[in-house]
Design a protein around this motif. Structure first.
Motif, PDB file in Angstrom:
ATOM      1  N   MET A 138       6.672   1.617  -9.605  1.00  0.00           N
ATOM      2  CA  MET A 138       7.079   0.932  -8.375  1.00  0.00           C
ATOM      3  C   MET A 138       7.492   1.953  -7.323  1.00  0.00           C
ATOM      4  O   MET A 138       7.856   3.094  -7.640  1.00  0.00           O
ATOM      5  CB  MET A 138       8.215  -0.047  -8.652  1.00  0.00           C
ATOM      6  N   TRP A 139       7.429   1.506  -6.066  1.00  0.00           N
ATOM      7  CA  TRP A 139       7.856   2.327  -4.945  1.00  0.00           C
ATOM      8  C   TRP A 139       9.195   1.794  -4.448  1.00  0.00           C
ATOM      9  O   TRP A 139       9.411   0.590  -4.357  1.00  0.00           O
ATOM     10  CB  TRP A 139       6.830   2.279  -3.823  1.00  0.00           C
ATOM     11  N   VAL A 140      10.099   2.714  -4.127  1.00  0.00           N
ATOM     12  CA  VAL A 140      11.433   2.351  -3.647  1.00  0.00           C
ATOM     13  C   VAL A 140      11.676   3.080  -2.330  1.00  0.00           C
ATOM     14  O   VAL A 140      11.361   4.268  -2.208  1.00  0.00           O
ATOM     15  CB  VAL A 140      12.523   2.751  -4.668  1.00  0.00           C
ATOM     16  N   ILE A 141      12.211   2.375  -1.341  1.00  0.00           N
ATOM     17  CA  ILE A 141      12.468   3.000  -0.045  1.00  0.00           C
ATOM     18  C   ILE A 141      13.902   3.535   0.000  1.00  0.00           C
ATOM     19  O   ILE A 141      14.831   2.897  -0.500  1.00  0.00           O
ATOM     20  CB  ILE A 141      12.200   2.013   1.118  1.00  0.00           C
ATOM     21  N   ASN A 142      14.047   4.705   0.549  1.00  0.00           N
ATOM     22  CA  ASN A 142      15.332   5.396   0.608  1.00  0.00           C
ATOM     23  C   ASN A 142      16.351   4.562   1.405  1.00  0.00           C
ATOM     24  O   ASN A 142      16.099   4.208   2.554  1.00  0.00           O
ATOM     25  CB  ASN A 142      15.132   6.756   1.286  1.00  0.00           C
ATOM     26  N   PRO A 143      17.508   4.235   0.808  1.00  0.00           N
ATOM     27  CA  PRO A 143      18.504   3.416   1.516  1.00  0.00           C
ATOM     28  C   PRO A 143      19.151   4.126   2.696  1.00  0.00           C
ATOM     29  O   PRO A 143      19.868   3.487   3.472  1.00  0.00           O
ATOM     30  CB  PRO A 143      19.531   3.099   0.421  1.00  0.00           C
ATOM     31  N   LEU A 144      18.918   5.428   2.840  1.00  0.00           N
ATOM     32  CA  LEU A 144      19.399   6.120   4.035  1.00  0.00           C
ATOM     33  C   LEU A 144      18.590   5.703   5.263  1.00  0.00           C
ATOM     34  O   LEU A 144      19.045   5.843   6.398  1.00  0.00           O
ATOM     35  CB  LEU A 144      19.297   7.642   3.871  1.00  0.00           C
ATOM     36  N   VAL A 145      17.381   5.194   5.021  1.00  0.00           N
ATOM     37  CA  VAL A 145      16.484   4.816   6.118  1.00  0.00           C
ATOM     38  C   VAL A 145      16.710   3.360   6.514  1.00  0.00           C
ATOM     39  O   VAL A 145      17.039   3.054   7.664  1.00  0.00           O
ATOM     40  CB  VAL A 145      15.015   5.055   5.728  1.00  0.00           C
ATOM     41  N   ILE A 146      16.504   2.451   5.579  1.00  0.00           N
ATOM     42  CA  ILE A 146      16.825   1.040   5.813  1.00  0.00           C
ATOM     43  C   ILE A 146      17.528   0.491   4.581  1.00  0.00           C
ATOM     44  O   ILE A 146      17.300   0.951   3.457  1.00  0.00           O
ATOM     45  CB  ILE A 146      15.577   0.167   6.129  1.00  0.00           C
ATOM     46  N   LEU A 147      18.390  -0.495   4.802  1.00  0.00           N
ATOM     47  CA  LEU A 147      19.137  -1.091   3.695  1.00  0.00           C
ATOM     48  C   LEU A 147      19.339  -2.564   3.983  1.00  0.00           C
ATOM     49  O   LEU A 147      20.059  -2.930   4.911  1.00  0.00           O
ATOM     50  CB  LEU A 147      20.489  -0.380   3.538  1.00  0.00           C
ATOM     51  N   ARG A 148      18.697  -3.418   3.199  1.00  0.00           N
ATOM     52  CA  ARG A 148      18.828  -4.861   3.392  1.00  0.00           C
ATOM     53  C   ARG A 148      20.130  -5.374   2.795  1.00  0.00           C
ATOM     54  O   ARG A 148      20.794  -6.225   3.359  1.00  0.00           O
ATOM     55  CB  ARG A 148      17.652  -5.595   2.742  1.00  0.00           C
ATOM     56  N   GLY A 149      20.488  -4.864   1.611  1.00  0.00           N
ATOM     57  CA  GLY A 149      21.708  -5.313   0.949  1.00  0.00           C
ATOM     58  C   GLY A 149      22.876  -4.389   1.246  1.00  0.00           C
ATOM     59  O   GLY A 149      23.011  -3.864   2.339  1.00  0.00           O
ATOM     60  N   ASN A 150      23.736  -4.176   0.234  1.00  0.00           N
ATOM     61  CA  ASN A 150      24.887  -3.302   0.386  1.00  0.00           C
ATOM     62  C   ASN A 150      24.808  -2.161  -0.608  1.00  0.00           C
ATOM     63  O   ASN A 150      24.273  -2.309  -1.702  1.00  0.00           O
ATOM     64  CB  ASN A 150      26.184  -4.085   0.167  1.00  0.00           C
ATOM     65  N   ILE A 151      25.366  -1.028  -0.234  1.00  0.00           N
ATOM     66  CA  ILE A 151      25.333   0.140  -1.094  1.00  0.00           C
ATOM     67  C   ILE A 151      26.342  -0.029  -2.228  1.00  0.00           C
ATOM     68  O   ILE A 151      27.409  -0.614  -2.046  1.00  0.00           O
ATOM     69  CB  ILE A 151      25.630   1.427  -0.277  1.00  0.00           C
ATOM     70  N   ASP A 152      26.001   0.456  -3.407  1.00  0.00           N
ATOM     71  CA  ASP A 152      26.866   0.368  -4.580  1.00  0.00           C
ATOM     72  C   ASP A 152      26.768   1.694  -5.326  1.00  0.00           C
ATOM     73  O   ASP A 152      25.702   2.062  -5.812  1.00  0.00           O
ATOM     74  CB  ASP A 152      26.430  -0.792  -5.486  1.00  0.00           C
ATOM     75  N   LYS A 153      27.891   2.409  -5.422  1.00  0.00           N
ATOM     76  CA  LYS A 153      27.882   3.730  -6.049  1.00  0.00           C
ATOM     77  C   LYS A 153      27.502   3.682  -7.525  1.00  0.00           C
ATOM     78  O   LYS A 153      27.115   4.695  -8.100  1.00  0.00           O
ATOM     79  CB  LYS A 153      29.252   4.395  -5.886  1.00  0.00           C
ATOM     80  N   ASN A 154      27.624   2.518  -8.125  1.00  0.00           N
ATOM     81  CA  ASN A 154      27.300   2.389  -9.551  1.00  0.00           C
ATOM     82  C   ASN A 154      25.871   1.920  -9.778  1.00  0.00           C
ATOM     83  O   ASN A 154      25.456   1.731 -10.918  1.00  0.00           O
ATOM     84  CB  ASN A 154      28.277   1.410 -10.219  1.00  0.00           C
ATOM     85  N   ASP A 155      25.133   1.734  -8.705  1.00  0.00           N
ATOM     86  CA  ASP A 155      23.770   1.218  -8.815  1.00  0.00           C
ATOM     87  C   ASP A 155      22.775   2.354  -9.009  1.00  0.00           C
ATOM     88  O   ASP A 155      22.999   3.477  -8.559  1.00  0.00           O
ATOM     89  CB  ASP A 155      23.417   0.430  -7.548  1.00  0.00           C
TER      90      ASP A 155
END
Length: 299
Positions: free
Chosen positions: A261-278
């Protein structure tokens, strides 16, 4: 009404009080300090909110970018990306494009920021104005808040639009790196075109982005990505891998079991919320990336 709101309102009403020890009758008010009685979930929520707030701040804040399928047909990829870039100059809770303390952005400001020829600039402006995303009222340029907005996103939610955070500093860095050529601008347009396929919680590019169960996600194949992004199937892999943010990938290919799968860098766009444990946080080594930005900001 939320419990934390009730706690705060009660505390505001309690101004003069006394606390008496029931066994001795002694006034022990000096030993007592009233504070809200938060639940465990409320404490966790507050921590996540603070973490998200710092994340947003380290990336220069953000604008909300809504996906409108018709926009892809109305404007070219270069015009789309230039609009994304100009949206980072929106005034908070305002549709005007501003340029620092100088006030509203002028043609000269815009031309200098977009770093293109005068002819290219006027072609861009003509196309953007005809699309309705960009307007000019004789004094200032405005961006339609149904496409990009800085502040409340309530109007996007009411329209049931797909939208995301677009981080200000990151979008500007990407534009400065890739925005000097049509090829680079077309590559950056991928960020917008992928938005309908970005999973809310994991930033995974998939066919069922609203799926709650991560094990049921259906990652998009390279062929499907090529069709969605208007690229040749044999070239799309190299294009996705070649889109960089400094030394970091904008999109990363991962494997879970037999699934790629391809994952987009959350530094660029983020639909949800950041989670340090994710896993998303660890995948892109965000702790290191954010610390570098923290040090840079504090210099």
């Amino acid at each position: 009404m939320k419990r934390r709101d009730i706690n705060r309102k009660l505390l505001q009403k309690i101004q003069n009080y006394r606390v008496i020890d029931p066994e001795t009758g002694e006034d022990v008010t000096y030993m007592v300090k009233l504070s809200p009685n938060y639940t465990e979930n409320q404490v966790k929520y507050a921590k996540r909110r603070d973490e998200q707030g710092e994340f947003n701040e380290l990336l220069g804040g953000f604008v909300f970018m809504a996906f409108q399928s018709a926009l892809k047909e109305k404007v070219s990829a270069p015009t789309l990306v230039r609009l994304m870039y100009l949206a980072t100059y929106l005034k908070h809770d305002d549709t005007r494009i501003m340029y620092g303390k100088r006030g509203v952005m002028t043609d000269t400001d815009m031309l200098n920021l977009l770093r293109c020829s005068r002819r290219t600039f006027y072609d861009f402006k003509k196309e953007a104005l005809e699309s309705g995303v960009l307007t000019f009222d004789g004094e200032a340029y405005h961006i339609d808040l149904n496409h990009f907005t800085k502040g409340s996103a309530d109007h996007l939610i009411r329209q049931n639009l797909i939208f995301t955070r677009l981080f200000v500093d990151i979008m500007r860095e990407l534009f400065e790196t890739h925005g000097a050529s049509n090829k680079g601008l077309k590559q950056l347009a991928i960020i917008y075109k992928l938005l309908p396929y970005v999973h809310l919680k994991t930033n995974t590019i998939c066919k069922n982005p609203e799926e709650e169960d991560r094990d049921k996600l259906e990652p998009m194949t390279l062929k499907e990505l090529a069709e969605a992004l208007d690229y040749h199937e044999k070239k799309i892999g190299a294009v996705l891998r070649g889109l960089k943010l400094g030394d970091d990938f904008v999109l990363m290919q991962t494997r879970t079991g037999s699934r790629e799968m391809w994952v987009i860098n959350p530094l660029v766009i983020l639909r949800g919320n950041i989670d340090k444990n994710d896993g998303l946080y660890k995948l892109f080594d965000l702790a290191k990336r954010l610390e570098l930005r923290r040090k840079k900001r504090n210099k």
